[in-house]
Design a protein around this motif. Structure first.
Motif, PDB file in Angstrom:
ATOM      1  N   ASP A 160     -24.453  -1.074 -16.223  1.00 43.64           N
ATOM      2  CA  ASP A 160     -23.357  -1.926 -16.685  1.00 43.64           C
ATOM      3  C   ASP A 160     -22.062  -1.120 -16.746  1.00 43.64           C
ATOM      4  OD1 ASP A 160     -23.914  -0.259 -18.777  1.00 43.64           O
ATOM      5  OD2 ASP A 160     -23.972  -1.833 -20.313  1.00 43.64           O
ATOM      6  N   LEU A 161     -21.974  -0.079 -15.905  1.00 40.58           N
ATOM      7  CA  LEU A 161     -20.796   0.795 -15.913  1.00 40.58           C
ATOM      8  C   LEU A 161     -19.603   0.100 -15.282  1.00 40.58           C
ATOM      9  CD1 LEU A 161     -22.414   4.174 -14.759  1.00 40.58           C
ATOM     10  CD2 LEU A 161     -21.803   3.490 -17.086  1.00 40.58           C
ATOM     11  N   ASN A 162     -18.440   0.268 -15.927  1.00 42.74           N
ATOM     12  CA  ASN A 162     -17.206  -0.207 -15.321  1.00 42.74           C
ATOM     13  C   ASN A 162     -16.825   0.701 -14.156  1.00 42.74           C
ATOM     14  OD1 ASN A 162     -17.075  -1.658 -17.897  1.00 42.74           O
ATOM     15  ND2 ASN A 162     -14.978  -2.116 -17.266  1.00 42.74           N
ATOM     16  N   PRO A 163     -16.196   0.161 -13.098  1.00 39.81           N
ATOM     17  CA  PRO A 163     -15.608   1.037 -12.084  1.00 39.81           C
ATOM     18  C   PRO A 163     -14.580   1.965 -12.727  1.00 39.81           C
ATOM     19  CG  PRO A 163     -15.660  -1.237 -11.329  1.00 39.81           C
ATOM     20  CD  PRO A 163     -16.016  -1.259 -12.785  1.00 39.81           C
ATOM     21  N   HIS A 164     -14.527   3.204 -12.271  1.00 40.77           N
ATOM     22  CA  HIS A 164     -13.608   4.205 -12.825  1.00 40.77           C
ATOM     23  C   HIS A 164     -12.414   4.397 -11.891  1.00 40.77           C
ATOM     24  CE1 HIS A 164     -16.858   4.941 -15.537  1.00 40.77           C
ATOM     25  NE2 HIS A 164     -16.331   6.032 -16.052  1.00 40.77           N
ATOM     26  N   LEU A 165     -11.211   4.290 -12.440  1.00 39.56           N
ATOM     27  CA  LEU A 165      -9.988   4.570 -11.701  1.00 39.56           C
ATOM     28  C   LEU A 165      -9.519   5.959 -12.117  1.00 39.56           C
ATOM     29  CD1 LEU A 165      -7.913   3.169  -9.752  1.00 39.56           C
ATOM     30  CD2 LEU A 165      -6.539   2.736 -11.783  1.00 39.56           C
ATOM     31  N   ILE A 166      -9.567   6.907 -11.190  1.00 43.23           N
ATOM     32  CA  ILE A 166      -9.255   8.307 -11.502  1.00 43.23           C
ATOM     33  C   ILE A 166      -7.915   8.660 -10.886  1.00 43.23           C
ATOM     34  CG2 ILE A 166     -10.032  10.690 -11.196  1.00 43.23           C
ATOM     35  CD1 ILE A 166     -12.902   9.581 -11.070  1.00 43.23           C
ATOM     36  N   LEU A 167      -6.966   9.012 -11.737  1.00 44.27           N
ATOM     37  CA  LEU A 167      -5.610   9.323 -11.284  1.00 44.27           C
ATOM     38  C   LEU A 167      -5.478  10.800 -10.952  1.00 44.27           C
ATOM     39  CD1 LEU A 167      -3.524   7.282 -13.893  1.00 44.27           C
ATOM     40  CD2 LEU A 167      -4.517   6.520 -11.730  1.00 44.27           C
ATOM     41  N   ILE A 168      -4.814  11.085  -9.828  1.00 45.67           N
ATOM     42  CA  ILE A 168      -4.531  12.471  -9.447  1.00 45.67           C
ATOM     43  C   ILE A 168      -3.079  12.551  -9.003  1.00 45.67           C
ATOM     44  CG2 ILE A 168      -6.920  12.896  -8.685  1.00 45.67           C
ATOM     45  CD1 ILE A 168      -5.878  12.655  -5.783  1.00 45.67           C
ATOM     46  N   ASN A 169      -2.590  13.770  -8.819  1.00 45.55           N
ATOM     47  CA  ASN A 169      -1.312  13.956  -8.143  1.00 45.55           C
ATOM     48  C   ASN A 169      -1.510  14.944  -7.001  1.00 45.55           C
ATOM     49  OD1 ASN A 169      -1.423  16.415  -9.522  1.00 45.55           O
ATOM     50  ND2 ASN A 169      -0.092  15.672 -11.168  1.00 45.55           N
ATOM     51  N   ARG A 170      -0.434  15.300  -6.330  1.00 47.85           N
ATOM     52  CA  ARG A 170      -0.570  16.095  -5.106  1.00 47.85           C
ATOM     53  C   ARG A 170      -1.031  17.527  -5.364  1.00 47.85           C
ATOM     54  NH1 ARG A 170       1.397  13.333  -0.709  1.00 47.85           N
ATOM     55  NH2 ARG A 170       2.583  11.459  -1.229  1.00 47.85           N
ATOM     56  N   ASP A 171      -1.007  17.956  -6.621  1.00 51.33           N
ATOM     57  CA  ASP A 171      -1.477  19.305  -6.949  1.00 51.33           C
ATOM     58  C   ASP A 171      -2.958  19.333  -7.325  1.00 51.33           C
ATOM     59  OD1 ASP A 171       1.021  20.514  -6.547  1.00 51.33           O
ATOM     60  OD2 ASP A 171       1.694  19.906  -8.542  1.00 51.33           O
ATOM     61  N   THR A 172      -3.569  18.162  -7.466  1.00 53.04           N
ATOM     62  CA  THR A 172      -4.988  18.115  -7.799  1.00 53.04           C
ATOM     63  C   THR A 172      -5.801  18.588  -6.600  1.00 53.04           C
ATOM     64  OG1 THR A 172      -4.531  16.173  -9.179  1.00 53.04           O
ATOM     65  CG2 THR A 172      -6.843  16.672  -8.702  1.00 53.04           C
ATOM     66  N   THR A 173      -6.772  19.446  -6.838  1.00 50.24           N
ATOM     67  CA  THR A 173      -7.563  20.019  -5.745  1.00 50.24           C
ATOM     68  C   THR A 173      -8.853  19.228  -5.528  1.00 50.24           C
ATOM     69  OG1 THR A 173      -8.809  21.521  -7.179  1.00 50.24           O
ATOM     70  CG2 THR A 173      -6.683  22.301  -6.329  1.00 50.24           C
ATOM     71  N   GLY A 174      -9.414  19.405  -4.339  1.00 45.41           N
ATOM     72  CA  GLY A 174     -10.700  18.789  -4.048  1.00 45.41           C
ATOM     73  C   GLY A 174     -11.791  19.290  -4.978  1.00 45.41           C
ATOM     74  N   VAL A 183     -10.315   7.075  -6.536  1.00 40.76           N
ATOM     75  CA  VAL A 183      -9.354   8.146  -6.800  1.00 40.76           C
ATOM     76  C   VAL A 183      -8.035   7.787  -6.133  1.00 40.76           C
ATOM     77  CG1 VAL A 183      -8.857  10.599  -6.500  1.00 40.76           C
ATOM     78  CG2 VAL A 183     -11.218   9.839  -6.893  1.00 40.76           C
ATOM     79  N   VAL A 184      -6.950   7.716  -6.936  1.00 44.56           N
ATOM     80  CA  VAL A 184      -5.650   7.285  -6.405  1.00 44.56           C
ATOM     81  C   VAL A 184      -4.558   8.254  -6.852  1.00 44.56           C
ATOM     82  CG1 VAL A 184      -6.366   4.880  -6.480  1.00 44.56           C
ATOM     83  CG2 VAL A 184      -5.075   5.805  -8.376  1.00 44.56           C
ATOM     84  N   LEU A 185      -3.518   8.337  -6.014  1.00 49.80           N
ATOM     85  CA  LEU A 185      -2.331   9.097  -6.396  1.00 49.80           C
ATOM     86  C   LEU A 185      -1.551   8.326  -7.453  1.00 49.80           C
ATOM     87  CD1 LEU A 185      -0.969  10.457  -2.994  1.00 49.80           C
ATOM     88  CD2 LEU A 185      -1.537  11.841  -4.993  1.00 49.80           C
ATOM     89  N   TRP A 218     -11.338  -1.923 -14.989  1.00 45.76           N
ATOM     90  CA  TRP A 218     -11.271  -0.481 -14.716  1.00 45.76           C
ATOM     91  C   TRP A 218     -11.364   0.337 -16.000  1.00 45.76           C
ATOM     92  CZ3 TRP A 218     -11.778   1.053  -9.885  1.00 45.76           C
ATOM     93  CH2 TRP A 218     -11.331   0.247  -8.849  1.00 45.76           C
ATOM     94  N   GLU A 219     -12.076   1.455 -15.888  1.00 49.73           N
ATOM     95  CA  GLU A 219     -11.986   2.503 -16.904  1.00 49.73           C
ATOM     96  C   GLU A 219     -11.102   3.585 -16.312  1.00 49.73           C
ATOM     97  OE1 GLU A 219     -14.948   5.580 -19.213  1.00 49.73           O
ATOM     98  OE2 GLU A 219     -15.575   3.489 -18.942  1.00 49.73           O
ATOM     99  N   ILE A 220      -9.928   3.805 -16.919  1.00 47.03           N
ATOM    100  CA  ILE A 220      -8.914   4.659 -16.314  1.00 47.03           C
ATOM    101  C   ILE A 220      -9.010   6.079 -16.866  1.00 47.03           C
ATOM    102  CG2 ILE A 220      -6.425   5.008 -16.024  1.00 47.03           C
ATOM    103  CD1 ILE A 220      -6.133   1.976 -16.037  1.00 47.03           C
ATOM    104  N   ASP A 221      -9.013   7.061 -15.943  1.00 47.34           N
ATOM    105  CA  ASP A 221      -9.189   8.476 -16.291  1.00 47.34           C
ATOM    106  C   ASP A 221      -7.991   9.258 -15.763  1.00 47.34           C
ATOM    107  OD1 ASP A 221      -9.986  11.201 -16.382  1.00 47.34           O
ATOM    108  OD2 ASP A 221     -12.093  10.602 -16.391  1.00 47.34           O
ATOM    109  N   LYS A 222      -7.235   9.896 -16.685  1.00 47.77           N
ATOM    110  CA  LYS A 222      -6.043  10.652 -16.312  1.00 47.77           C
ATOM    111  C   LYS A 222      -6.248  12.159 -16.420  1.00 47.77           C
ATOM    112  CE  LYS A 222      -2.948   7.001 -18.040  1.00 47.77           C
ATOM    113  NZ  LYS A 222      -1.768   6.707 -18.898  1.00 47.77           N
ATOM    114  N   ALA A 223      -7.485  12.592 -16.601  1.00 50.42           N
ATOM    115  CA  ALA A 223      -7.756  14.004 -16.890  1.00 50.42           C
ATOM    116  C   ALA A 223      -7.371  14.934 -15.746  1.00 50.42           C
ATOM    117  CB  ALA A 223      -9.237  14.192 -17.228  1.00 50.42           C
ATOM    118  N   LEU A 224      -7.301  14.436 -14.515  1.00 53.05           N
ATOM    119  CA  LEU A 224      -7.032  15.306 -13.363  1.00 53.05           C
ATOM    120  C   LEU A 224      -5.551  15.423 -13.038  1.00 53.05           C
ATOM    121  CD1 LEU A 224      -9.901  14.441 -10.847  1.00 53.05           C
ATOM    122  CD2 LEU A 224      -9.763  16.297 -12.487  1.00 53.05           C
ATOM    123  N   LEU A 225      -4.700  14.747 -13.780  1.00 52.66           N
ATOM    124  CA  LEU A 225      -3.267  14.864 -13.526  1.00 52.66           C
ATOM    125  C   LEU A 225      -2.793  16.261 -13.892  1.00 52.66           C
ATOM    126  CD1 LEU A 225      -1.993  11.420 -14.852  1.00 52.66           C
ATOM    127  CD2 LEU A 225      -2.233  12.154 -12.469  1.00 52.66           C
TER     128      LEU A 225
END
Length: 756
Positions: free
Chosen positions: A417-431, A726-728, A747-754
């Motif tokens: 029953d997990l919500n889809p996760h929207l993970i925010l990154i920017n151009r400095d986030t690494t693979g 995963v979106v910019l 969406w469950e929104i995750d900003k930890a990778l910014l």
């Protein structure tokens, strides 16, 4: 035909639960119809159950059989793997199970080819056919068609760039180009104008010595340019042979020619001769077989009647992947009011992302029977997805592009029953950081201990996987340097020797695949060098081995020992580079190319590597056909990196979809402005499926949005448990608040990778 009483048996063999009403309706239906099925619906399993039930009624009294077609070898192998041991008779006469390509070649195209060209089809492969045409052009530099292609390539290089100016220490490159334009030494497209006419002006005081040197050096670069074989191959790929219109079509031909090169022109006649000679040898592009077959079947009603009587039932799986010429040939043979054949076509029109061109088609070539003949036929549907949870299915449903009335993707998977996760990154986030986040979520929800993990695994996917030129935009290889493009088909022929060693069917359990690939490479070299057997024909693996055997027992036994060693080292020891180097030395030496290939003394000419030199040296080798890369962490969680095209049809435990830029990013494409804002009224934005809204993209101007819908529909519908997108941040920052407050909290929104 007894079907109902065998459904229970089929259920026990092929599924753990039971067939619901939608699936039972399809299994029992024996009339011409189309089945529209959502991702993860088990449509192929339902087809296999139907085949099992039909097989229990065989043989038929009239001696007819069934025909099962799919788009790819992989799909055919999946059907065969599941049902062959239970119904071996389905793989014997009068039945046939195979790809649509193999069926058309076997029953129609081969005969058509023989009647028109006096030969049977040897190979159906675009890459091989294009290379053979290109080689004929490349090695005949006095031909008119070579002149046309080389002129096009030279003109395409005639652009004075800032990169070229950088070699001369020009500080303000843009301003330098402006100056050259103003003096009319280059045109508005920065192409160099006639240097001879401008010679006096160039050598005058208008320019500095460095500026004069730039123009003369650039002109000398153009004068000294010679096209490479690889460049000619790339141009040939863009040429379409059109027998019906008696011309070749291509964007490389001038607009004044209406982008056509007619067969009656000198250069057109040269090119047609090359293509026709290739066809006489049995080499065809994929599409050629269907064009040839359609023309043939229209004038051969007897063959059509024979095939209709031979196959009482025709089933086509993954119908959405077929293109119009493939659809037409099947319908031309089997469909019609007088035809006794029942045709059932199964697929999901919204997953039609393959095409012979590079673009993702907005609409599927498959028009269902109900759409075409509304009064005569009714489409069947399976709208319940056994793969998708209710939350993921609710999101995926918003990405449906072609939606019949009352059509909805419904998720029946109950273990998540997990919500889809929207993970925010920017151009400095690494693979590395993105992968670590994925592993963190997998562990958080204990998916690494889930049965579905063992069965289906974890994937990171993206639309754009690689680019020819690096830039600031995101794509899979930029984030994960270890990624290499995965091959979608098993191949026997490649464009260089090294690929025969690196990219044979490594999944085989014996040395046979490596051995066959090495022998294929040797016959390919002999073909490129125009070395023929004693009957004037191209060498095959068997005729080559016979020729080598005729060299004497000592030579033959030594060669077989070498062949075994190469196959063993490539397959078991992983010494592919060593095998390549050793094989290259052998080929160029007296023990192979130095053999007496002509039996007659007066015909004997010592052979050498000339036309195949680039092929043997593998100067253009790229690791394109390697399997998908698995990225392991210290915690031993394997993450596969693949393209969206490669994972179509797969089921994953968890999927991470990373947006990438194909003209624009997916999130940007989905934001369609219907009305530009003014001071008095705000802009109007069309409904966006990312907001859990039903879209209404409608105009031709929404083409990019429709492309994105189809790719995201396929990508988002892979996982059973967890979907991550995963979106910019820069692409959605203007409407991030709307996403956070989306109705239903999709969406469950995750900003930890910014990265700040």
């Amino acid at each position: 035909m007894e079907i109902e009483k065998f459904i229970t048996q089929a259920k026990k063999i092929f599924i753990s639960g039971s067939f619901d009403e939608e699936r039972r309706d399809f299994i029992k239906n024996l009339e011409t119809c189309d089945l529209l099925a959502v991702p993860g619906s088990g449509k192929t399993t339902a087809l296999i159950a139907k085949l099992y039930c039909i097989a229990q009624n065989m043989p038929f009294e009239d001696g007819s059989g069934i025909l099962v077609l799919a788009h790819t070898n992989t799909a055919v192998e999946e059907i065969e793997k599941k049902i062959k041991k239970h119904c071996p008779q389905l793989f014997q006469y009068p039945n046939y199970v195979g790809t649509i390509q193999s069926f058309v070649n076997r029953y129609v195209a081969n005969q058509a080819c023989f009647e028109q060209y006096g030969s049977y089809i040897t190979k159906n492969e675009d890459e091989l056919s294009n290379e053979k045409v290109a080689r004929e052009i490349f090695y005949n530099k006095s031909s008119k068609i070579y002149a046309i292609l080389s002129r096009y390539l030279k003109e395409s290089r005639n652009t004075l760039t800032e990169v070229f100016l950088g070699k001369y220490g020009i500080a303000d490159k843009k301003q330098q180009l402006v100056k050259f334009r103003s003096l009319e030494f280059i045109d508005k497209n920065d192409s160099l104008l006639n240097i001879q006419k401008n010679y006096d002006r160039i050598t005058s005081s208008l320019l500095t010595q460095t500026e004069r040197k730039i123009l003369f050096d650039f002109n000398n670069t153009l004068k000294g340019y010679e096209p490479s074989l690889t460049e000619i191959i790339e141009l040939v790929k863009r040429i379409e042979y059109n027998e019906e219109d008696c011309c070749f079509y291509s964007d490389i031909f001038p607009k004044t020619w209406k982008k056509r090169l007619v067969f009656s022109s000198p250069s057109g006649a040269e090119l047609k001769t090359i293509y026709d000679e290739l066809r006489k040898q049995g080499y065809f592009k994929y599409i050629d077989s269907f064009d040839l077959s359609l023309k043939f079947i229209l004038s051969n009603t007897d063959l059509k009647n024979i095939l209709q009587k031979r196959f009482k039932y025709v089933f086509v799986d993954e119908m959405q992947d077929l293109e119009i010429n493939q659809i037409n040939i099947v319908d031309q043979i089997f469909f019609g009011k007088e035809s006794p054949t029942v045709i059932q076509r199964i697929g999901d029109k919204n997953q039609a992302i393959y095409s012979s061109g590079r673009k993702v088609k907005q609409t599927c070539d498959w028009i269902t029977r109900e759409e075409a003949e509304a009064e005569s036929y009714v489409d069947l549907r399976i709208q319940n997805s056994l793969r998708l949870s209710s939350k993921t299915a609710d999101l995926v449903d918003k990405f449906v592009l072609q939606r019949p009335e009352n059509y909805k993707v419904t998720g029946l998977f109950k273990d998540s029953d997990l919500n889809p996760h929207l993970i925010l990154i920017n151009r400095d986030t690494t693979g590395k950081e993105i992968k670590s986040k994925f592993i963190e979520l997998i562990k958080k929800h204990q998916l690494n201990n889930c049965d579905k993990n063992i069965e289906n695994g974890f994937k990171i996917i993206s639309w754009v996987t690689d680019k020819e030129e690096d830039n600031s935009e995101l794509y899979l290889k930029k984030l994960f340097s270890e990624y290499t493009k995965e091959s979608r088909v098993r191949k026997e022929d490649f464009n260089c020797l090294k690929k025969y060693i690196y990219h044979f069917d490594a999944g085989a359990l014996t040395l046979g695949a490596a051995r066959a690939s090495i022998l294929n490479s040797l016959t390919r070299i002999l073909d490129l060098e125009y070395i023929r057997d004693g009957r004037g024909r191209k060498f095959t693996k068997s005729t080559l081995m016979q020729f080598l055997k005729n060299q004497g027992d000592e030579y033959y036994n030594d060669f077989k020992a070498k062949l075994f060693s190469w196959a063993f080292d490539a397959t078991v020891n992983g010494k592919k580079e060593e095998v390549f180097q050793d094989l290259k030395i052998f080929i160029k030496g007296p023990d192979f190319i130095g053999l007496r290939w002509s039996a007659e003394e007066e015909d004997f000419i010592a052979c050498s590597i000339s036309r195949s030199e680039e092929f043997v040296d593998s100067v253009n080798f790229e690791q394109e056909e390697n399997p998908a890369v698995s990225v392991s962490s210290n915690e031993e969680i394997n993450i596969d990196l693949q393209s969206i095209h490669a994972v179509k049809g797969q089921t994953h435990c968890a999927t991470m979809y990373i947006e990438s830029s194909y003209f624009k990013y997916e999130t940007s494409k989905l934001r369609v402005v219907a009305r530009v804002g003014t001071k008095t009224r705000p802009e109007e934005i069309l409904p966006n499926p990312l907001f859990n809204q039903y879209h209404n993209y409608r105009s031709d101007g929404d083409a990019r949005a429709k492309e994105a819908l189809k790719m995201m529909y396929v990508g988002f519908s892979r996982p059973t448990h967890l979907l991550c997108f995963v979106v910019l941040e820069e692409n959605i920052k203007d409407y991030l608040d709307m996403l956070c407050h989306t109705k239903g909290g999709i969406w469950e929104i995750d900003k930890a990778l910014l990265v700040t």
